[in-house]
Design a protein around this motif. Structure first.
Motif, short mmCIF file in Angstrom:
data_model
loop_
_atom_site.label_atom_id
_atom_site.label_comp_id
_atom_site.label_asym_id
_atom_site.label_seq_id
_atom_site.Cartn_x
_atom_site.Cartn_y
_atom_site.Cartn_z
N ARG A 91 -1.75 12.16 0.66
CA ARG A 91 -1.84 11.59 -0.60
C ARG A 91 -0.41 11.25 -0.85
O ARG A 91 -0.17 10.09 -2.13
N ILE A 92 0.44 11.56 -0.71
CA ILE A 92 1.75 11.44 -0.94
C ILE A 92 2.34 10.23 -0.41
O ILE A 92 1.90 10.03 1.07
N LEU A 93 3.48 9.97 -1.02
CA LEU A 93 3.88 8.57 -0.57
C LEU A 93 4.78 8.63 1.29
O LEU A 93 5.28 9.45 1.87
N ALA A 94 4.51 7.26 1.84
CA ALA A 94 4.86 7.51 3.69
C ALA A 94 5.75 6.48 3.34
O ALA A 94 5.46 5.13 2.74
N GLN A 95 6.40 6.31 4.16
CA GLN A 95 7.59 4.97 4.24
C GLN A 95 6.35 3.68 4.81
O GLN A 95 5.28 3.74 5.83
N GLY A 96 7.44 3.04 4.32
CA GLY A 96 6.51 1.38 4.44
C GLY A 96 5.30 1.07 3.02
O GLY A 96 4.58 1.06 3.02
N GLU A 97 4.88 2.45 1.91
CA GLU A 97 4.40 1.89 1.26
C GLU A 97 4.43 2.10 -0.12
O GLU A 97 4.14 1.56 -1.01
N VAL A 98 5.69 1.45 -0.41
CA VAL A 98 6.85 1.06 -1.68
C VAL A 98 7.60 -0.05 -1.32
O VAL A 98 8.69 0.22 -0.75
N ASP A 99 8.04 -1.09 -1.61
CA ASP A 99 8.50 -2.04 -0.99
C ASP A 99 10.20 -2.14 -1.64
O ASP A 99 10.23 -1.39 -2.57
N PRO A 146 12.50 4.62 -10.59
CA PRO A 146 12.24 3.15 -10.57
C PRO A 146 10.42 3.47 -11.02
O PRO A 146 9.58 4.03 -10.54
N PRO A 147 9.72 3.08 -11.91
CA PRO A 147 8.20 2.09 -12.24
C PRO A 147 7.82 1.46 -10.32
O PRO A 147 6.35 2.23 -10.16
N PRO A 148 8.26 1.39 -9.40
CA PRO A 148 7.67 1.06 -8.60
C PRO A 148 7.38 1.94 -7.92
O PRO A 148 5.97 2.61 -7.15
N VAL A 149 8.31 3.26 -7.72
CA VAL A 149 7.63 4.29 -7.03
C VAL A 149 6.40 4.98 -7.78
O VAL A 149 5.54 5.61 -7.33
N ILE A 150 6.81 4.85 -8.96
CA ILE A 150 5.03 5.44 -9.79
C ILE A 150 4.14 4.76 -9.52
O ILE A 150 3.18 5.48 -9.31
N LYS A 151 3.92 3.20 -9.01
CA LYS A 151 3.07 2.71 -9.19
C LYS A 151 2.50 3.13 -7.68
O LYS A 151 1.18 3.07 -7.35
N ALA A 152 3.44 2.50 -7.04
CA ALA A 152 2.82 3.04 -4.98
C ALA A 152 1.92 4.71 -5.67
O ALA A 152 1.37 4.99 -5.16
N GLN A 153 2.83 5.84 -5.79
CA GLN A 153 2.43 7.08 -5.90
C GLN A 153 0.87 6.50 -6.02
O GLN A 153 -0.26 7.86 -6.04
N SER A 154 0.79 6.02 -7.39
CA SER A 154 -0.06 6.56 -8.23
C SER A 154 -1.55 6.15 -7.70
O SER A 154 -2.80 6.41 -7.82
N THR A 155 -1.37 5.19 -6.98
CA THR A 155 -2.29 3.63 -6.33
C THR A 155 -2.76 5.18 -5.59
O THR A 155 -4.20 4.96 -5.18
N LYS A 156 -2.00 5.69 -4.75
CA LYS A 156 -2.42 6.94 -3.66
C LYS A 156 -3.44 7.79 -4.50
O LYS A 156 -4.37 8.53 -3.73
N LEU A 157 -3.54 8.20 -5.25
CA LEU A 157 -4.26 8.91 -6.11
C LEU A 157 -5.02 8.13 -7.26
O LEU A 157 -5.94 8.97 -7.63
N LYS A 158 -5.48 7.30 -7.16
CA LYS A 158 -6.42 6.53 -7.83
C LYS A 158 -8.66 7.17 -6.96
O LYS A 158 -8.15 7.37 -5.76
#
Length: 260
Positions: A55-63, A248-260
């Motif tokens: 569930r945690i962010l991985a490389q390539g998942e946030v531009d 960074p908002p993009p980081v929060i958004k990308a991680q949030s997407t994986k936790l929905k």
């Protein structure tokens, strides 16, 4: 510079309104106010480390950002100190950890993928002209975020957010804390506008004093059910030039997407 983040609502850390009433009241009816929901909360089990890894962010998942495992550089929670025990949840967050002891925890470093400056200093004359200093500051002007994903049994995640809220109310005038041997002097802690992600979110800015140089550090903690994402962001270049930055908002958004 020494150091080396039910119902989707509720940015709690806005305008200083950081009360326990707010943090418990903004769950949109999913709180444990009745005996039935309390019993349900008590049976919730934490995700294990393998599940958090998925569930945690991985490389390539946030531009625009590089994601790396922390590995052996991961801070040890047992070594985190605080001059005031009430401020310990803040010390945890500013060390890149969740605000309270979880059942499981995993971390990543999310670094802004910024191109190196093209105007490099190549001679002493360049340094005399200030070009070297300018290039150095520009190269350091990037957001580096410690991302921690943690999970709790029962209502532990809600309790972690409550502990952070209480610490923010109690530690406005600062404290000294951090990993042993790398403690930071925090002169002021102020609430900030949170992203509003997840079920609860709290953001704050900690002003540090590093050998007389003051600078802001930014953090946000977001709860998704019994999982908590903690973001701690530092931008040395921005601190050197007094330019604003944030988690960074993009980081929060990308991680949030994986936790929905």
């Amino acid at each position: 510079m020494k150091r080396s983040p039910g119902v989707r609502t509720c940015a709690l850390a806005v305008g200083g309104a950081l009360s326990l009433a707010l943090i418990t009241g903004c769950s949109g009816g999913s709180s444990t106010g009745t005996s039935g929901t309390a019993r349900e909360a008590s049976t919730v089990k934490a995700l294990n480390t393998a599940e958090l890894k998925q569930r945690i962010l991985a490389q390539g998942e946030v531009d625009g950002y590089k994601v790396n495992a922390i590995g052996k550089a991961a801070p040890n929670r047992s070594t985190v100190k605080s001059s005031d025990d009430k401020c310990r949840p803040l010390a945890y967050v500013l060390t890149g950890l969740s605000p309270a002891d979880p059942a499981s925890e995993i971390g990543r470093t999310v670094r802004e993928d910024k191109k190196d400056p093209t105007d490099h200093a190549t001679s002493l004359d360049d340094m005399a002209d200030g070009k070297f200093e300018s290039a150095l500051k520009d190269s350091l002007n990037l957001d580096v975020t410690s991302l921690d994903l943690s999970s709790y049994d029962g209502d532990g995640a809600q309790q972690a957010l409550r502990a952070l809220s209480t610490a923010l109310e109690s530690c406005t005038k600062g404290f000294t804390g951090g990993a042993a041997g790398d403690e930071q002097k925090v002169t002021k802690v102020t609430p900030a506008k949170a992203s509003g992600s997840g079920d609860e979110s709290i953001a704050f800015t900690a002003t540090t004093d590093m050998d007389g140089d003051k600078g802001p550090l930014h953090a946000e903690v977001v709860r998704y059910g019994n999982t908590v994402a903690t973001y701690f962001t530092m931008n040395i270049g921005a601190m050197m030039t007094n330019k604003p930055y944030t988690v960074p908002p993009p980081v929060i958004k990308a991680q949030s997407t994986k936790l929905k």
